[in-house]
Motif scaffolding. Sequence first.
Motif, PDB file in Angstrom:
ATOM      1  N   SER A 285      -8.692 -15.569 -10.512  1.00 34.30           N
ATOM      2  CA  SER A 285      -9.699 -15.948 -11.500  1.00 34.30           C
ATOM      3  C   SER A 285      -9.995 -17.437 -11.422  1.00 34.30           C
ATOM      4  N   VAL A 286     -11.124 -17.813 -12.002  1.00 34.38           N
ATOM      5  CA  VAL A 286     -11.425 -19.228 -12.189  1.00 34.38           C
ATOM      6  C   VAL A 286     -10.715 -19.724 -13.450  1.00 34.38           C
ATOM      7  N   ASN A 287     -10.638 -21.048 -13.585  1.00 30.55           N
ATOM      8  CA  ASN A 287     -10.291 -21.604 -14.885  1.00 30.55           C
ATOM      9  C   ASN A 287     -11.437 -21.260 -15.829  1.00 30.55           C
ATOM     10  N   ARG A 288     -11.117 -20.716 -16.976  1.00 26.12           N
ATOM     11  CA  ARG A 288     -12.155 -20.246 -17.878  1.00 26.12           C
ATOM     12  C   ARG A 288     -11.599 -20.223 -19.284  1.00 26.12           C
ATOM     13  N   ILE A 289     -12.489 -20.163 -20.245  1.00 24.95           N
ATOM     14  CA  ILE A 289     -12.096 -19.914 -21.630  1.00 24.95           C
ATOM     15  C   ILE A 289     -12.433 -18.464 -21.925  1.00 24.95           C
ATOM     16  N   GLU A 290     -11.443 -17.715 -22.413  1.00 23.04           N
ATOM     17  CA  GLU A 290     -11.654 -16.320 -22.779  1.00 23.04           C
ATOM     18  C   GLU A 290     -11.727 -16.212 -24.299  1.00 23.04           C
ATOM     19  N   LEU A 291     -12.659 -15.403 -24.762  1.00 23.08           N
ATOM     20  CA  LEU A 291     -12.862 -15.196 -26.185  1.00 23.08           C
ATOM     21  C   LEU A 291     -12.322 -13.822 -26.560  1.00 23.08           C
ATOM     22  N   ASN A 292     -11.493 -13.774 -27.577  1.00 29.34           N
ATOM     23  CA  ASN A 292     -10.783 -12.559 -27.970  1.00 29.34           C
ATOM     24  C   ASN A 292     -11.730 -11.596 -28.689  1.00 29.34           C
ATOM     25  N   ALA A 293     -12.245 -10.628 -27.929  1.00 27.33           N
ATOM     26  CA  ALA A 293     -13.194  -9.661 -28.476  1.00 27.33           C
ATOM     27  C   ALA A 293     -12.516  -8.599 -29.338  1.00 27.33           C
ATOM     28  N   GLY A 294     -11.194  -8.676 -29.451  1.00 29.32           N
ATOM     29  CA  GLY A 294     -10.472  -7.662 -30.201  1.00 29.32           C
ATOM     30  C   GLY A 294     -10.355  -7.944 -31.683  1.00 29.32           C
ATOM     31  N   MET A 338     -15.654 -11.907  -2.483  1.00 28.99           N
ATOM     32  CA  MET A 338     -16.456 -10.946  -3.242  1.00 28.99           C
ATOM     33  C   MET A 338     -16.915 -11.484  -4.587  1.00 28.99           C
ATOM     34  N   GLY A 339     -16.838 -12.794  -4.803  1.00 24.64           N
ATOM     35  CA  GLY A 339     -17.239 -13.367  -6.074  1.00 24.64           C
ATOM     36  C   GLY A 339     -18.736 -13.270  -6.318  1.00 24.64           C
ATOM     37  N   GLY A 441      -7.129 -11.515  -4.084  1.00 21.77           N
ATOM     38  CA  GLY A 441      -8.169 -10.503  -4.021  1.00 21.77           C
ATOM     39  C   GLY A 441      -8.867 -10.208  -5.329  1.00 21.77           C
ATOM     40  N   PRO A 442      -9.989  -9.486  -5.248  1.00 19.00           N
ATOM     41  CA  PRO A 442     -10.788  -9.183  -6.441  1.00 19.00           C
ATOM     42  C   PRO A 442     -10.129  -8.198  -7.381  1.00 19.00           C
ATOM     43  N   GLU A 443      -9.003  -7.612  -6.997  1.00 18.16           N
ATOM     44  CA  GLU A 443      -8.270  -6.715  -7.889  1.00 18.16           C
ATOM     45  C   GLU A 443      -7.836  -7.439  -9.158  1.00 18.16           C
ATOM     46  N   ALA A 480     -13.461   0.892  -7.654  1.00 19.84           N
ATOM     47  CA  ALA A 480     -13.277  -0.161  -6.647  1.00 19.84           C
ATOM     48  C   ALA A 480     -11.853  -0.163  -6.123  1.00 19.84           C
ATOM     49  N   SER A 481     -10.895   0.037  -7.013  1.00 19.89           N
ATOM     50  CA  SER A 481      -9.492   0.039  -6.617  1.00 19.89           C
ATOM     51  C   SER A 481      -9.163   1.199  -5.689  1.00 19.89           C
ATOM     52  N   ALA A 482      -9.912   2.295  -5.813  1.00 25.85           N
ATOM     53  CA  ALA A 482      -9.643   3.483  -5.003  1.00 25.85           C
ATOM     54  C   ALA A 482     -10.477   3.537  -3.731  1.00 25.85           C
ATOM     55  N   THR A 483     -11.344   2.545  -3.512  1.00 29.00           N
ATOM     56  CA  THR A 483     -12.288   2.574  -2.391  1.00 29.00           C
ATOM     57  C   THR A 483     -11.821   1.677  -1.261  1.00 29.00           C
TER      58      THR A 483
END
Length: 542
Positions: A285-294, A338-339, A441-443, A480-483
């Motif tokens: 991942s990139v450095n980012r701010i995540e917002l708690n949608a929960g 794959m970004g 990886g993108p996983e 995607a994970s299964a492909t």
Amino acid sequence: MLRRALSLLALSASVALIATACSPAGQEAAEPATGGTLVYATGDAEPTCLDPHVGGNYPQALISSQYLEPLVGRTADGEITPWLAEDWEVSEDGLTWDLTLREDVTFTDGTPFDAEAVKVNIEHLQDPETASSTGYLAVSKVAEVEVVDETHARFHLSEPDSALLESLSMPWTAIQSPAGIERGMEENCAAPIGTGPFIVEEWVPQQQITLVRNDDYASPGPQGEHEGPAYLDEIVWRFIPDAATRQAALASGEVHVIDNPQPDAIVSAEQGDEIEHIDAPRPGSVNRIELNAGQTPFDDARVREAFIRAADPNPGIESLYLGTVTRSYSPLGSTEPMGVSDESLFGTDPDAANALLDEAGWTERDADGTRMKDGQRLTVRFPVSTNQSVAAEQSLFEQIQANTAAVGFDVQLSPVDLSTWYGALGANEYEAVSAPYTRVGPEVLRVLYHSDGIVPAPSGYFANHAQLSDPELDALLDQASATHDEAARADLYAQAQQRILESFTILPLYDQQNHFLTRGVTGVTTLGTVATPTFVDARLVG
């Protein structure tokens, strides 16, 4: 059967160029020496356990890359290469992987590296008593490892996993001596036993770790330039949390390598000729701010978008980082092929932010100008780990705090140590967080944004801090994970990224920063897996 076997020989030319580039210009005339002690000073948090199977954070990866090795490696452009496993095959249904192992490798305690050792390690990662997080998630689809014979391990999967080799290339799934694991967690945390170029000799907590050369080393990875043991006699790995103190120690010659330098130190190094700069952004991942949608208030997409429209991070990034970072508009780091990037979603617009908050019902204001709704203030708790954030980043968060306050948010920044930070996340005592996640990886998208990631791993850590729960996104990530078809996989991950960005649960900032400054040493490179440094080719100069 789909066969995948790659040669290390094709990497030799690029490795030679990397090694040459890491020699400080002011020392070109000096002859690199064999032997001696390299001193490394880290600003990352001191691990509580040197076994990266336990927990699984980046400070563990930094140090464990010196004594543990993974089954496979990875080039800088994302291609999986042999390492302890020299060949592999996957069945047409993706449920069976056959790995052929090297025959000439022994752990530093004399235990042979074989298929039984691989089985023991996977079971160790999956054992709840190990309290693994990163490694546990990486091998979660492995149902069983069958020992076919000494050099053949067969992985039986519960469902297809196109990211299996990427997962097996990481330090958090690196292979340890079964006899070492058998000693128990306490002893193994103090000194894990691997096949790497160095051996843990002594750990003095809050001071340093001493690593000594493995004279029988025989398994150089894809970045290795020469066969055989490392040139250095030992590495002293020191813990120096203060960036200015680390920089002074490097300038004085007290240490040879530092990590986490401040932006001005990077600029100064690039302008001079005594200190070499290695820029090795981490994958994942990139450095980012995540917002708690929960939970309130970010369970409302309008409020999330309002925050992002008001945050305006670009001026701070430009002024604080002095050109050493580039703004990102993607969930994935720039090292991931794959970004997907979408700048159009992140334009600054305070008027739009105010309108969105009005529409969401946050129309009242208290005496401080903070918006209110039904007697509740528009509060955003934002714990910040002082062990994971450099001063420039903390200053950036303060600027975002001020920018969002202008439209009515009360962002409460709380600088805390790493343990307290983990505790706040586990107790759901946050509305915003910056928690970069490193994996190959993108996983990483499935780890971070699949609804399964809201459920804690055995360690208690959960990765979906945005608490994004979207069935359509889950379906894309599962597919995607299964492909195994790379083009189809890339398309699915592209769709998933667009959906993540349009959810306004993340504010991408820039690549996970991973900078090293070196002085008085040549041959320092970084691994193409998670960009940790390797010293197998390092030699002291002068």
